[in-house]
Design a protein around this motif. Structure first.
Motif, PDB file in Angstrom:
ATOM      1  N   THR A  16       0.754  -1.342  -0.034  1.00 36.35           N
ATOM      2  CA  THR A  16      -0.043  -0.008   0.099  1.00 36.35           C
ATOM      3  C   THR A  16       0.979   1.182   0.143  1.00 36.35           C
ATOM      4  O   THR A  16       2.085   1.236  -0.284  1.00 36.35           O
ATOM      5  CB  THR A  16      -0.963  -0.044   1.047  1.00 36.35           C
ATOM      6  OG1 THR A  16      -1.823   1.081   1.131  1.00 36.35           O
ATOM      7  CG2 THR A  16      -0.182   0.074   2.555  1.00 36.35           C
ATOM      8  N   CYS A  30      -4.610   3.607   3.090  1.00 31.34           N
ATOM      9  CA  CYS A  30      -5.262   2.562   3.140  1.00 31.34           C
ATOM     10  C   CYS A  30      -4.470   1.410   3.694  1.00 31.34           C
ATOM     11  O   CYS A  30      -3.382   1.083   3.117  1.00 31.34           O
ATOM     12  CB  CYS A  30      -5.681   2.280   1.604  1.00 31.34           C
ATOM     13  SG  CYS A  30      -6.753   3.620   0.940  1.00 31.34           S
ATOM     14  N   ARG A  33      -3.920  -2.773   2.129  1.00 30.36           N
ATOM     15  CA  ARG A  33      -3.639  -2.870   0.390  1.00 30.36           C
ATOM     16  C   ARG A  33      -4.138  -1.534  -0.238  1.00 30.36           C
ATOM     17  O   ARG A  33      -4.861  -0.830   0.411  1.00 30.36           O
ATOM     18  CB  ARG A  33      -4.451  -4.096   0.323  1.00 30.36           C
ATOM     19  CG  ARG A  33      -3.839  -4.789  -1.144  1.00 30.36           C
ATOM     20  CD  ARG A  33      -4.647  -6.142  -1.494  1.00 30.36           C
ATOM     21  NE  ARG A  33      -5.994  -5.908  -1.903  1.00 30.36           N
ATOM     22  CZ  ARG A  33      -6.657  -6.920  -2.280  1.00 30.36           C
ATOM     23  NH1 ARG A  33      -6.130  -7.806  -2.307  1.00 30.36           N
ATOM     24  NH2 ARG A  33      -7.914  -6.641  -2.967  1.00 30.36           N
ATOM     25  N   PHE A  34      -3.515  -1.452  -1.279  1.00 30.51           N
ATOM     26  CA  PHE A  34      -4.077  -0.184  -2.067  1.00 30.51           C
ATOM     27  C   PHE A  34      -5.298  -0.035  -2.000  1.00 30.51           C
ATOM     28  O   PHE A  34      -5.786   1.109  -1.914  1.00 30.51           O
ATOM     29  CB  PHE A  34      -3.389  -0.044  -3.457  1.00 30.51           C
ATOM     30  CG  PHE A  34      -1.859  -0.513  -3.510  1.00 30.51           C
ATOM     31  CD1 PHE A  34      -1.090   0.865  -3.390  1.00 30.51           C
ATOM     32  CD2 PHE A  34      -1.148  -1.695  -3.942  1.00 30.51           C
ATOM     33  CE1 PHE A  34       0.419   0.796  -3.672  1.00 30.51           C
ATOM     34  CE2 PHE A  34       0.170  -1.699  -4.041  1.00 30.51           C
ATOM     35  CZ  PHE A  34       0.910  -0.369  -3.952  1.00 30.51           C
ATOM     36  N   ARG A 263      -7.495   2.803  -7.889  1.00 28.50           N
ATOM     37  CA  ARG A 263      -6.599   1.826  -7.106  1.00 28.50           C
ATOM     38  C   ARG A 263      -6.518   0.266  -7.409  1.00 28.50           C
ATOM     39  O   ARG A 263      -6.584  -0.338  -6.649  1.00 28.50           O
ATOM     40  CB  ARG A 263      -6.943   2.105  -5.484  1.00 28.50           C
ATOM     41  CG  ARG A 263      -6.672   3.361  -4.809  1.00 28.50           C
ATOM     42  CD  ARG A 263      -7.440   3.606  -3.451  1.00 28.50           C
ATOM     43  NE  ARG A 263      -8.725   3.405  -3.665  1.00 28.50           N
ATOM     44  CZ  ARG A 263      -9.284   2.858  -2.645  1.00 28.50           C
ATOM     45  NH1 ARG A 263      -8.848   2.508  -1.653  1.00 28.50           N
ATOM     46  NH2 ARG A 263     -10.791   2.473  -2.738  1.00 28.50           N
TER      47      ARG A 263
END
Length: 588
Positions: A16, A30, A33-34, A263
């Protein structure tokens, strides 16, 4: 209100990423994770939507930033009347954890520091349950909400006040304080503390080793190196998925509705990123991404999507987040992306280019990797003449976009090359015939003989910046009169304040209200097209200007508002950085 987009910098751990403002505030993160829900979301709202601030409490006389050479470790130097303090921000890599480390060092005099830790889960909506605990020999602050647990460590911890955890303290020359926030699943035990010095050193070494491989024999070599490292940070280390940007809903039109969630892993953007990495000599990444591709698109070729989640997931439902006011009042804030279900016929062409380059770089095909490509090309062969939504993901009517038709030609061309040049098996006669038919169609229906330019789609005389890729993918030579005419027409119609628009939005082709600013990747395409056309001095002049638009740490957004000297759109944007690399290589 959030800072100007250009006042942010990126740190990340290849799982992320976070945006750190010039004011010392992490306004977007975030975890883990992305595409996970943000726990710091002040970027799209206010500080009450979550942020982590470490900065002088008194008036700041000056602020300067830099990345530690060859790394994504960010140093921000704050100067006050009474002293100077340096803030080091990083997300350690290579350890499978999700940590943000922030180290303050007072280098001169005395500085009073403000510390504000505000966690708001689920995109700034959920206020967690926060407690002070003791674990592994340290006092901690622990915030829990649903599946998320965030742990704040440090030599002195802030106190709860009106929903925030805040503190002020004084630092003197030579003082050094290190804080960390760690994310884990809420049902798991509090993890052991990091060895800060060891993880900082290991992250520095690994990133320097990687960026040292960046080519030096190109114009703006420092910008190329920064762009490649930024692309690396947007590549998920475990899965190999490459996100288009680490943010959502930074506006293309301030105060307008053109706000999208980037994302995720677009096949096109990921393939173009891979092309840039391969062209710059990074072959290992091709193997990792090809494995991601095989997993993501496994199944019926007819079910191919244009984008996936970083782990190859297919569900990206688009929804609007009502509780966030949006960056600069730009609503709606969107989560997910409805374009995932669109038909975009250009995508396979980009994928086939990337995989062709991987073969040329020495990456052998496996039985499954080539079988997948055959199946995808055969599926395209059954539907090659259908209209689509095009590269720009228009939300209006499907059309026969000239760029998409050219990329259909590319898909068949690279499939033919795979058989003819690399000895792979496939129905080459059919592919060759379709390649020739598509080429003939594009030259007949996609070219305006009267004006001497290719057109945006078959039913218009409008142009589109994506037409600049025609010589870049080998459809025509760069000095072909039809290419030269297209370059001139694109510049004449789409140049705005010295930068290129994607297309003229006033035609209504995209089905959206509002306007947008010049799209930086288009201007980098123009650099490459001018270089292919032999107009090197024009290309170099434009390249110099474009690199000058990067912020103080070398990052680029999706678009640039030249009239007001500000960045627009999601940030940092893979498309902008990968086309910068390609443009620099075209000038080498």
């Amino acid at each position: 209100m959030a800072l100007p987009i250009e006042d942010y910098a990126l740190i990340g751990d290849r799982g992320t990423a976070a945006l750190v403002g010039k004011d010392g505030s992490i306004d977007w993160l975030c975890l883990p994770r992305f595409d996970s829900p943000a726990c710091f979301a002040a970027l799209l709202g206010t500080e009450d939507n979550g942020r982590w601030l470490l900065a002088p409490a008194d008036e700041v006389v000056s602020t300067s930033r830099r990345y530690v050479d060859g790394t994504a470790l960010l140093e921000t130097t704050f100067t006050t009347v009474d002293g100077e303090v340096v803030l080091l921000d990083l997300m350690p890599t290579g350890d499978g954890r999700a940590d943000v480390v922030r180290r303050l060092t007072c280098t001169r005099g005395t500085v009073r520091i403000r510390h504000d830790w505000v966690v708001r889960c689920d995109y700034g909506h959920v206020r967690p349950w926060v407690t002070r605990e003791h674990a592994h020999g340290n006092d901690l602050i622990v915030a829990v909400a649903g599946p998320d647990k965030l742990v704040l460590r440090g030599p002195r911890l802030p106190r709860a006040h009106d929903g925030h955890h805040s503190d002020e303290f004084e630092m003197s020359e030579g003082d050094e304080l290190t804080f960390s926030t760690t994310w884990v699943r809420s049902w798991r035990d509090i993890p052991e503390p990091l060895g800060f010095d060891e993880r900082i050193a290991a992250t520095t070494e690994s990133q320097r080793d990687w960026s040292a491989r960046s080519p030096d024999d190109v114009p703006h070599a420092d910008m190329v190196r920064r762009s490649l490292l930024t692309l690396l940070l947007m590549t998920h280390e475990e899965t190999g998925g490459i996100v288009a940007a680490p943010t959502t809903s930074l506006p293309e039109d301030f105060g307008g509705v053109r706000n999208w969630d980037y994302r995720f892993c677009w096949l096109r953007d990921a393939a173009l990123t891979l092309e840039s990495l391969l062209a710059a000599g990074f072959a290992e990444e091709a193997y990792h991404w090809r494995r991601w591709l095989l997993r993501a698109v496994a199944g019926d070729p007819a079910d191919l999507q244009i984008m996936y989640t970083v782990d190859g997931g297919r569900q990206l439902p688009e929804r609007e987040v009502e509780h966030l006011p949006g960056y600069a009042g730009s609503k709606p804030v969107r989560i997910g992306n409805g374009a995932a279900s669109q038909r975009q016929n250009d995508v396979l062409g980009e994928v086939m280019i990337a995989l062709e380059l991987a073969r040329e770089a020495g990456l052998d095909e496996t039985r499954n990797s080539w079988s997948l490509q055959r199946a995808l090309v055969d599926e395209l062969a059954d539907h090659w003449d259908e209209p689509d939504h095009g590269l720009w993901e228009i939300r209006g009517d499907q059309r026969h976009f000239t760029h998409s038709r050219v990329m259909v030609w590319v898909a068949f061309d690279r499939a033919v090359r795979a058989v003819e040049d690399h000895g792979l098996d496939g129905p080459v006669e059919r592919w060759r015939d379709l390649r020739d038919r598509v080429r003939e169609e594009v030259l007949d229906k996609g070219f305006d003989e009267e004006r001497g330019t290719f057109t945006q789609h078959y039913d218009t005389r409008e142009v589109d910046a994506s037409l600049l890729t025609i010589p870049l993918v080998g459809f025509l030579p760069g000095d072909d009169p039809r290419v030269l005419g297209t370059i001139d027409a694109v510049v004449e119609d789409l140049m705005s304040d010295g930068l290129l628009l994607r297309y003229r939005t006033e035609t209504g082709v995209d089905g959206l209200s509002g306007d947008e600013h010049p799209f930086l990747a288009c201007s980098f395409w123009l650099v490459s097209a001018l270089a292919c056309a032999g107009r090197r001095s024009e290309a170099e002049e434009l390249m110099d200007r474009l690199c000058g638009l990067a912020n103080d740490v070398g990052l680029l957004s999706e678009e640039y508002d030249a009239a007001h000297g500000r960045m627009a759109g999601n940030f940092p944007q893979a498309f902008s950085h990968l086309t910068l690399v390609q443009a620099a290589l075209s000038l080498r």
